[in-house]
Design an enzyme around this catalytic site. Structure first.
Site, PDB file in Angstrom:
ATOM      1  CG  HIS A  82      -1.778   1.218   1.321  1.00 17.48           C
ATOM      2  ND1 HIS A  82      -2.963   1.314   0.616  1.00 17.48           N
ATOM      3  CD2 HIS A  82      -1.632   2.392   1.974  1.00 17.48           C
ATOM      4  CE1 HIS A  82      -3.506   2.491   0.851  1.00 17.48           C
ATOM      5  NE2 HIS A  82      -2.721   3.164   1.672  1.00 17.48           N
ATOM      6  CG  ASP A 161     -12.210   3.390   4.482  1.00 12.57           C
ATOM      7  OD1 ASP A 161     -11.884   4.120   5.437  1.00 12.57           O
ATOM      8  OD2 ASP A 161     -11.720   3.500   3.342  1.00 12.57           O
ATOM      9  NE  ARG A 168     -10.908   9.847   8.695  1.00 10.92           N
ATOM     10  CZ  ARG A 168      -9.956   9.092   8.104  1.00 10.92           C
ATOM     11  NH1 ARG A 168     -10.265   7.956   7.526  1.00 10.92           N
ATOM     12  NH2 ARG A 168      -8.707   9.489   8.105  1.00 10.92           N
ATOM     13  CB  SER A 183      -9.061   4.481   6.810  1.00  8.87           C
ATOM     14  OG  SER A 183      -9.171   4.621   5.428  1.00  8.87           O
ATOM     15  CE  LYS A 187      -9.017   1.754   2.697  1.00  6.79           C
ATOM     16  NZ  LYS A 187      -9.007   3.103   2.196  1.00  6.79           N
TER      17      LYS A 187
HETATM   18  N1  URA Z   1      -5.828   6.603   2.765  1.00  6.38           N
HETATM   19  C1  URA Z   1      -6.867   5.834   3.218  1.00  6.38           C
HETATM   20  O1  URA Z   1      -7.212   4.832   2.614  1.00  6.38           O
HETATM   21  N2  URA Z   1      -7.493   6.238   4.342  1.00  6.38           N
HETATM   22  C2  URA Z   1      -7.145   7.323   5.045  1.00  6.38           C
HETATM   23  O2  URA Z   1      -7.741   7.611   6.061  1.00  6.38           O
HETATM   24  C3  URA Z   1      -6.078   8.089   4.553  1.00  6.38           C
HETATM   25  C4  URA Z   1      -5.442   7.702   3.410  1.00  6.38           C
END
Ligand code: URA
Length: 434
Positions: A82, A161, A168, A183, A187
């Site tokens: 990621h 999310d 947010r 978050s 995932k």
């Molecule tokens: N990327 C994400 O997937 N979530 C966040 O809260 C910030 C960056």
């Protein structure tokens, strides 16, 4: 249980229980808890924070809000990567084939980009015919057959999310470490990999502006990943200028191919060797970092990594010939050099603004529905520390019309800050977090 009580508890610095966190996420996902209550909770979390137990519970509750991917039908070590997002970030296109060539399985779900340049899926779609929706069966079969597959993230993964992030985004509650960690990690955990590596960017073009903030996030991400039973490592990298030289879609794919062919070295290759060696050592395929780097370098030198990318493209309905002969990829009708109006040393390149130049050219999305022009973008010839003479090209602009090219050249020049005195090249890899 009442959401009002939970908000007041967190506001006053209390610790939320596992049951309270599960109640809140389940209720919010089902629409039983209102946005205004959830936004008050997010603000309370932003100010009061969460301990590791709460952050892990939040991550797990979010992960269980939707489907999780079962990769047990794939033999061997499965890895995922990621990135917190950066301009010119085509790392997945290089790293995934490199580690797959070393025997690690990559079953990756990626996203599209919003704003700036496209995401990994948009870049992969620069290969004519590339299919990102091959379905779960073919996805698993392809990973078993060739070692890697990259598809679009389904809407059923972590629905909590999607709602929470959108909330947010409009309530000033994005920059909270426990909210970011839950978050991202919900995932990643839902996607099923055994080994997760994280590229946490820091600098003017990144989410985390300072190295201290990036380190705090990297440590939070890896700690929660490990508490959830996965092997994790993070790399903190500089985003004070775009990554590599290409910014766009097909143009970034061409740069990725050039790295896989061993023709381009520099920050991009270094990042892939670093992230790749974290995957190989965490996955038990190499004992030391040196051994891992040697395996990855050999995958490039032998052509095996490039072959993996060709296999990926062919297995998802594209043509392997486009990998070996990337001039076949979409290319823009107009190419214009953005000439420097002064001499000096490059002190800074505003990464975010460079991303916006690509977006103005049509290479990024202003809204989720926008079409993207895969052929446009730019290729930087000067990076931080380089000497530039007046009249020398800072970058080649690839545009659909001469007017757009002229405008992009003007905007691009404004992204560069020059100094009269020599500038040291910044260290690109700032830290490793295990
Ligand atoms: N990327 C994400 O997937 N979530 C966040 O809260 C910030 C960056």
């Amino acid at each position: 249980m009442l959401m009002t009580d939970l908000i007041a508890k967190k506001r006053d610095g209390g610790e939320l229980s596992t049951e309270e966190i599960a109640f809140m996420i389940e209720g919010y996902t089902k629409g039983e808890i209102a946005d205004y209550q959830m936004s008050a909770m997010c603000m309370a979390i932003l100010f009061r924070g969460m301990n590791d137990r709460e952050t892990l519970d939040l991550t797990m509750a979010m992960m269980h809000s939707g489907e999780t991917i079962d990769l047990s039908a794939i033999a061997g070590i499965k890895a995922d990567k990621h990135s917190t997002g950066g301009v010119g970030d085509k790392t997945s296109l290089i790293l995934c084939p490199m580690v797959a060539a070393c025997g690690v399985k990559i079953a990756k779900m990626s996203g599209r980009g919003l704003g700036h340049t496209g995401g990994t899926l948009d870049k992969l779609e620069s290969f004519p015919g590339f299919n990102i929706s091959i379905g779960q069966r073919r996805f698993i079969d392809n990973v078993n057959a060739i070692g890697l597959s990259i598809i679009g993230q389904t809407a059923d993964i972590v629905p909590a999310d999607k709602k929470l992030y959108a909330l947010r985004d409009v309530t000033g509650t994005v920059p909270s470490i426990p909210l970011i960690v839950s978050s991202i990690m919900s995932k990643k955990l839902a996607s099923g990999a055994d080994v997760i590596v994280l590229d946490v960017k820091c600098g003017s073009g990144a989410f985390m502006k300072t190295e201290a903030q990036a380190r705090e996030l990297a440590e939070g991400l890896t700690r929660i990943g490990r508490l959830a039973g996965r092997r994790c490592a993070a790399v903190i990298t500089d985003m004070d200028q775009p990554l590599g030289c290409a910014v766009g879609n097909a143009i970034e794919v061409r740069e990725a191919i050039s790295v896989l062919k061993g023709e381009t070295k520099g920050d991009l290759l270094e990042l892939c060797l670093t992230l790749g060696s974290c995957i190989l050592t965490e996955g038990g395929l190499a004992e030391t970092t040196e051994q891992a780097r040697a395996l990855l370098q050999e995958a490039v030198d032998s052509g095996e990594a490039l072959k993996k990318l060709a296999e990926l493209v062919a297995a998802q309905d594209g043509s392997a010939a486009d990998v070996y002969d990337p001039v076949r990829l979409p290319s823009a009708p107009v190419q214009l050099e953005a000439l420097s109006e002064q001499s000096g040393y490059v002190r800074h390149i505003e990464a975010e603004k460079v991303g916006l130049v690509s977006m103005h050219l049509g290479g990024g999305r202003a809204t989720k529905e926008s079409d993207i022009d895969l052929a446009v973008g730019l290729f930087l010839h000067k990076k931080v520390g380089d000497r530039v003479e007046k009249g020398e090209s800072l970058a080649t602009i690839h545009a659909s019309t001469p007017e757009k090219a002229e405008e992009a050249a003007r905007l691009l020049r404004a992204c560069y800050e020059l100094s009269d005195t020599p500038v040291e090249r910044p260290a690109f890899i700032k830290a490793l977090v295990h």
